[in-house]
Design a protein around this motif. Structure first.
Motif, PDB file in Angstrom:
ATOM      1  N   UNK A 185       6.665 -17.137 -56.754  1.00 31.93           N
ATOM      2  CA  UNK A 185       8.138 -17.021 -56.709  1.00 31.93           C
ATOM      3  C   UNK A 185       8.387 -16.184 -55.263  1.00 31.93           C
ATOM      4  N   UNK A 186       9.346 -16.579 -54.463  1.00 27.63           N
ATOM      5  CA  UNK A 186       9.701 -16.081 -53.267  1.00 27.63           C
ATOM      6  C   UNK A 186      11.060 -15.557 -53.249  1.00 27.63           C
ATOM      7  N   UNK A 187      11.554 -14.734 -52.205  1.00 26.23           N
ATOM      8  CA  UNK A 187      12.938 -14.376 -52.314  1.00 26.23           C
ATOM      9  C   UNK A 187      13.626 -14.556 -50.690  1.00 26.23           C
ATOM     10  N   UNK A 188      14.634 -15.308 -50.731  1.00 23.38           N
ATOM     11  CA  UNK A 188      15.306 -15.429 -49.356  1.00 23.38           C
ATOM     12  C   UNK A 188      16.695 -14.362 -49.784  1.00 23.38           C
ATOM     13  N   UNK A 189      17.016 -13.848 -48.566  1.00 20.06           N
ATOM     14  CA  UNK A 189      18.225 -13.075 -48.480  1.00 20.06           C
ATOM     15  C   UNK A 189      19.312 -13.709 -47.572  1.00 20.06           C
ATOM     16  N   UNK A 190      20.689 -14.030 -48.197  1.00 22.40           N
ATOM     17  CA  UNK A 190      21.264 -15.001 -47.652  1.00 22.40           C
ATOM     18  C   UNK A 190      22.732 -14.045 -47.294  1.00 22.40           C
ATOM     19  N   UNK A 191      23.090 -14.019 -45.796  1.00 18.18           N
ATOM     20  CA  UNK A 191      24.061 -13.010 -45.602  1.00 18.18           C
ATOM     21  C   UNK A 191      25.130 -13.959 -44.852  1.00 18.18           C
ATOM     22  N   UNK A 192      26.509 -13.462 -44.926  1.00 16.55           N
ATOM     23  CA  UNK A 192      27.429 -14.133 -44.319  1.00 16.55           C
ATOM     24  C   UNK A 192      28.720 -12.966 -43.734  1.00 16.55           C
ATOM     25  N   UNK A 193      29.218 -13.050 -42.707  1.00 12.25           N
ATOM     26  CA  UNK A 193      30.245 -12.094 -42.601  1.00 12.25           C
ATOM     27  C   UNK A 193      31.626 -13.018 -42.255  1.00 12.25           C
TER      28      UNK A 193
END
Length: 675
Positions: A592-600
């Motif tokens: 299991x891995x984790x991605x951080x998704x960001x939007x402004x």
């Protein structure tokens, strides 16, 4: 002594698929490549005695079969089956089966039979694919990095926008997803060619030229029960907006589950993306190609006419057209049907535009033959040649009268590109199609400086005009540009300037004017004047999902009534979504891995919508998030994913807003190490 009997056969799936480079291709059957042996482990009721016992292996493809005596040597020119040396010391034996390198692609049944009696044993089935690793196969490609990119890679980037501002569009080919290989084989079985004469069709599947023409026709639904129904109307009720697709798997599964009813809807990049999937699954090296400023020359005269009013409005006249971009595929194969020198990349276009031998398909046309203008060669070279080489006649008209006309020989086919090997950058392949120096593409998703979009026109009557963008046009911001008018003569001039902006879809003429400006200026001899203009976001917000603009300026010498025009079609760049991977250097399969998704939110108003995350080989299903952001507000969310297999994969995000036409995307390529 008891008669020899086969008690069981192990198809050695894992070992064979690893050796045949078919790991990850999901099917109920063994998946192997032609021209290369695969191994079976056979358990007998007793030891096999070479001089006494005999067995025949029957290989059957849709009621066509070959009976192969099992021997102790391989014949590469035909089907052969042979025991490995030293494997007959017990009741188990290692049996190798090898097809010729030109065997038909398909799903085969295997049986073992006694030559002296009715005894037979059903071994099972295997799927046979083309083999770009085998030098005797007509799809052989020598470079391993090319095989990795054009056969094994299950994600890609399709390029859209304009030649001077190329936009990345992530696409998942999905060839390793459940059921996709079996659907691709089914596609061949339901084709009109197979229904018309199954014997001839099966036999012809030895030739990638034939296979590619069948697939090109079957990707669109115009003549058959093909996969996709095209729609360029901007009314997508009853189906999916083509811009909302981001991979082939969902489309192919929907087609198969609906019993071959066409999936709604597709446009050029969707047709090309799905065809790339099918061809890679079949083992034929394939890449997706974008031709910017692609001509559709309906009358075949290699001329496309464009008409503007005296105030710079582009008119929807004529049957010919220029698409801002058009997407097709290239497949790698030998052309035994042509004289030497035309092997290699071949253009195939599944978008239904023109009929080829009565069917909506296009190609395979050798790229080299297009470059050499070999109109006498098959298939469809004149049509493709015009797409990359037509001249453009640009005319200013008033009440049906042509006031001035100029010829642009460089616009059509201004940039032809594909994804680079092992990189997300576009590779410029224009020179493989035409003798020209192509422009250097600027990509909006890169870290390069903002593109300088400029166009200059010069009149023989003493004026020149230049359009220049002050910064890259981004959705949500102002469109800022300048018009430079220069007096080339030694007399004073009174000049009228008309600037006009129209919304545009990539594949048709612009709609009505949404912004214009008019000025009268005085120019001293050899003087230049710069007029700056700005179109605010509120003035172009009504463009909807048409993120292309046709901008034109006409300047007129009041005394002589002579006019000169400069125009530029440009795309508005969408903001992007950022994806970062925690501990990116240690991504391991089955962990299991984790991605951080960001939007402004960059817009001058609040936005809300649905964020969709997808990734073949990373996420089992799509993941959805509802978002609502105030002006300038940011969102960040964690997405967990578990890679299924080693290799380079792509995680991509798509944000569809409720109150804003912009489609916002982001992607991240991830290198997954073996567990």
């Amino acid at each position: 002594m008891d008669a020899l009997r086969v008690q069981s056969v192990n198809l050695e799936h894992a070992q064979n698929q690893r050796q045949h480079n078919t790991e990850g291709l999901n099917s109920a059957s063994l998946v192997v490549r032609r021209g290369q042996p695969f191994k079976l482990t056979v358990a007998f009721n007793r030891r096999y005695i070479p001089n006494r016992d005999g067995l025949i292996l029957r290989v059957e493809l849709d009621r066509l079969y070959n009976d192969i005596p099992i021997t102790f040597s391989r014949d590469p020119s035909q089907w052969s089956a042979y025991f490995q040396q030293g494997s007959l010391d017990s009741t188990k034996a290692s049996l190798c089966v090898c097809s010729p390198a030109n065997a038909p692609v398909g799903v085969y049944q295997l049986q073992m039979m006694s030559p002296s009696g009715p005894y037979n044993f059903r071994v099972g089935q295997f799927t046979l694919l083309c083999n770009p690793w085998c030098s005797a196969d007509s799809v052989y490609i020598a470079d391993e990095s090319q095989r990795e990119e054009y056969v094994k890679n299950d994600f890609g980037l399709l390029y859209q926008g304009t030649a001077k501002n190329v936009i990345f569009r992530p696409w998942s080919f999905d060839q390793y997803e459940n059921g996709i290989l079996d659907i691709c084989m089914m596609l061949l079985q339901v084709s009109p060619e197979h229904k018309r004469n199954w014997r001839t069709d099966n036999s012809n599947r030895s030739d990638p030229i034939y296979i590619s023409r069948v697939v090109s026709a079957m990707i669109n639904s115009n003549d058959d029960c093909g996969v996709l129904q095209g729609n360029w109307s901007e009314d997508y009720s009853g189906g999916v907006n083509p811009s909302d697709w981001n991979g082939s798997g969902e489309i192919l599964r929907q087609w198969a589950q609906s019993r071959c009813s066409p999936v709604k809807y597709g446009q050029c990049w969707v047709f090309a993306g799905v065809m790339c999937t099918v061809m890679r699954v079949l083992g034929i090296p394939t890449r997706v190609v974008t031709n910017f400023d692609s001509a559709h020359d309906t009358n075949g005269n290699l001329v496309v006419e464009e008409f503007y009013t005296e105030t710079g409005e582009k008119l929807p006249r004529g049957q010919d057209s220029i698409w801002n971009f058009h997407v097709w595929v290239e497949c790698w194969m030998k052309r035994a049907d042509l004289r030497a020198g035309f092997d290699g990349w071949q253009v195939l276009d599944p978008t239904p535009q023109e009929r080829s031998e009565g069917v909506y398909r296009c190609g395979p046309a050798p790229v080299k033959a297009i470059r050499e203008k070999r109109m006498d060669m098959p298939f469809d070279i004149p049509f493709i040649y015009a797409e990359v080489n037509a001249d453009v006649y640009v005319c200013i008209v008033q009440q049906g009268k042509v006031l001035s006309c100029s010829i642009d020989t460089d616009k059509v086919g201004s940039l032809i590109c594909t994804k680079s090997l092992g990189s997300n950058r576009p590779q410029d392949i224009t020179s493989t199609y035409k003798y020209t120096t192509a422009i250097q593409p600027v990509t909006s998703n890169s870290t390069m400086a903002a593109p300088t979009l400029a166009n200059t026109s010069r009149s023989p009557d003493g004026l020149s005009v230049k359009l220049r963008f002050l910064k890259a046009p981004v959705i949500g911001g102002n469109i800022s540009f300048s018009v430079t008018v220069t007096n080339l003569e030694s007399t004073w001039k009174t000049v009228r300037q008309h600037v006009n902006a129209q919304a545009k879809s990539y594949n048709r003429s612009p709609s009505d004017t949404f912004w214009e400006a008019h000025n009268t200026i005085q120019l001293a001899p050899h003087e230049s004047k710069v007029l700056e203009h700005q179109i605010s976001y509120r003035q172009y917000a009504m463009l909807g999902n048409r993120q292309l603009v046709n901008l034109a300026v006409v300047v007129m010498d009041v005394a002589s009534q002579k006019r000169v025009l400069a125009s530029e079609e440009f795309n508005l760049t969408s903001p992007t979504i950022s994806i970062q991977i925690e501990d990116e250097g240690s991504v391991v399969a089955q962990k299991v891995q984790v991605a951080m998704v960001t939007f402004t939110n960059p817009f001058s108003e609040p936005v809300s919508g649905v964020l969709t995350m997808a990734g073949a080989g990373l996420l089992e299903d799509k993941v959805f998030f509802n978002i609502a952001l105030q002006v300038g507000e940011s969102m960040q969310t964690a997405v967990k994913f578990t890679p299924k297999m080693a290799g380079v994969k792509m995680l991509h995000a798509n944000l569809r807003l409720n109150n804003n036409p912009a489609v916002i995307r982001g992607f991240r390529t991830i290198t997954v190490r073996a567990a």
